[in-house]
Design a protein around this motif. Structure first.
Motif, PDB file in Angstrom:
ATOM      1  N   TYR A  88      34.692  36.537  37.453  1.00  0.00           N
ATOM      2  CA  TYR A  88      35.949  37.096  36.954  1.00  0.00           C
ATOM      3  C   TYR A  88      36.807  36.045  36.272  1.00  0.00           C
ATOM      4  CZ  TYR A  88      34.857  41.394  39.397  1.00  0.00           C
ATOM      5  OH  TYR A  88      34.256  42.543  39.808  1.00  0.00           O
ATOM      6  N   ALA A  89      36.885  34.854  36.826  1.00  0.00           N
ATOM      7  CA  ALA A  89      37.707  33.800  36.237  1.00  0.00           C
ATOM      8  C   ALA A  89      37.141  33.337  34.900  1.00  0.00           C
ATOM      9  CB  ALA A  89      37.822  32.626  37.197  1.00  0.00           C
ATOM     10  N   GLY A  90      35.830  33.406  34.735  1.00  0.00           N
ATOM     11  CA  GLY A  90      35.208  32.990  33.491  1.00  0.00           C
ATOM     12  C   GLY A  90      35.038  34.099  32.476  1.00  0.00           C
ATOM     13  N   SER A  91      35.518  35.280  32.799  1.00  0.00           N
ATOM     14  CA  SER A  91      35.346  36.419  31.882  1.00  0.00           C
ATOM     15  C   SER A  91      36.389  36.394  30.773  1.00  0.00           C
ATOM     16  CB  SER A  91      35.454  37.729  32.648  1.00  0.00           C
ATOM     17  OG  SER A  91      36.781  37.945  33.079  1.00  0.00           O
ATOM     18  N   SER A  92      36.070  37.079  29.713  1.00  0.00           N
ATOM     19  CA  SER A  92      37.025  37.254  28.623  1.00  0.00           C
ATOM     20  C   SER A  92      37.891  38.486  28.875  1.00  0.00           C
ATOM     21  CB  SER A  92      36.272  37.411  27.302  1.00  0.00           C
ATOM     22  OG  SER A  92      37.142  37.768  26.268  1.00  0.00           O
ATOM     23  N   HIS A  93      37.248  39.575  29.286  1.00  0.00           N
ATOM     24  CA  HIS A  93      37.920  40.841  29.562  1.00  0.00           C
ATOM     25  C   HIS A  93      37.277  41.488  30.788  1.00  0.00           C
ATOM     26  CE1 HIS A  93      38.623  40.267  25.271  1.00  0.00           C
ATOM     27  NE2 HIS A  93      39.698  40.988  25.436  1.00  0.00           N
ATOM     28  N   ASN A  94      38.055  42.240  31.497  1.00  0.00           N
ATOM     29  CA  ASN A  94      37.551  43.023  32.619  1.00  0.00           C
ATOM     30  C   ASN A  94      37.770  44.496  32.280  1.00  0.00           C
ATOM     31  OD1 ASN A  94      36.568  43.526  35.250  1.00  0.00           O
ATOM     32  ND2 ASN A  94      38.664  43.802  35.970  1.00  0.00           N
ATOM     33  N   LEU A  95      36.744  45.307  32.424  1.00  0.00           N
ATOM     34  CA  LEU A  95      36.869  46.747  32.223  1.00  0.00           C
ATOM     35  C   LEU A  95      37.003  47.398  33.590  1.00  0.00           C
ATOM     36  CD1 LEU A  95      34.106  47.350  29.538  1.00  0.00           C
ATOM     37  CD2 LEU A  95      36.533  46.859  29.192  1.00  0.00           C
ATOM     38  N   ALA A  96      38.075  48.149  33.784  1.00  0.00           N
ATOM     39  CA  ALA A  96      38.340  48.769  35.079  1.00  0.00           C
ATOM     40  C   ALA A  96      38.442  50.278  34.915  1.00  0.00           C
ATOM     41  CB  ALA A  96      39.642  48.227  35.665  1.00  0.00           C
TER      42      ALA A  96
END
Length: 97
Positions: free
Chosen positions: A5-13
């Motif tokens: 999560y910390a290394g992600s660009s975007h999170n889809l929820a």
């Protein structure tokens, strides 16, 4: 998972689904979304559409999504989150909503 999560660009929820099997896209009636055309006073700027003026984040805050244990990591570690609610998309980043 914290590094994911910390290394992600975007999170889809997906916030409208009751569990992890609901999928990303739900069925909705597109006729319930009535756009408003905002006219620009400057002839160099094109008109644009506003779909809902008073957006409320309360749909996300009341969703099943926030009852899931692992969501805490997603909320605090992902730099940006795009929430898929039943009839609306919501954007959130560390700077605002």
């Amino acid at each position: 998972m914290s590094t994911v999560y910390a290394g992600s660009s975007h999170n889809l929820a997906v916030t409208f689904s009751e569990d992890g099997h609901g999928g990303l896209f739900g069925n909705r009636d597109p006729t319930t979304v009535v756009p408003c055309i905002a006219r620009s006073l400057d002839f160099k700027v094109a008109d644009f559409l506003i779909f809902k003026i008073n957006l409320s984040f309360s749909e996300v805050e009341r969703s099943h999504f926030l009852t899931r244990a692992w969501v805490t990591q997603e909320l605090f570690l992902a730099p940006r989150t795009l929430y898929f609610e039943g009839n609306q998309l919501y954007w959130e980043c560390h700077a605002g909503r």
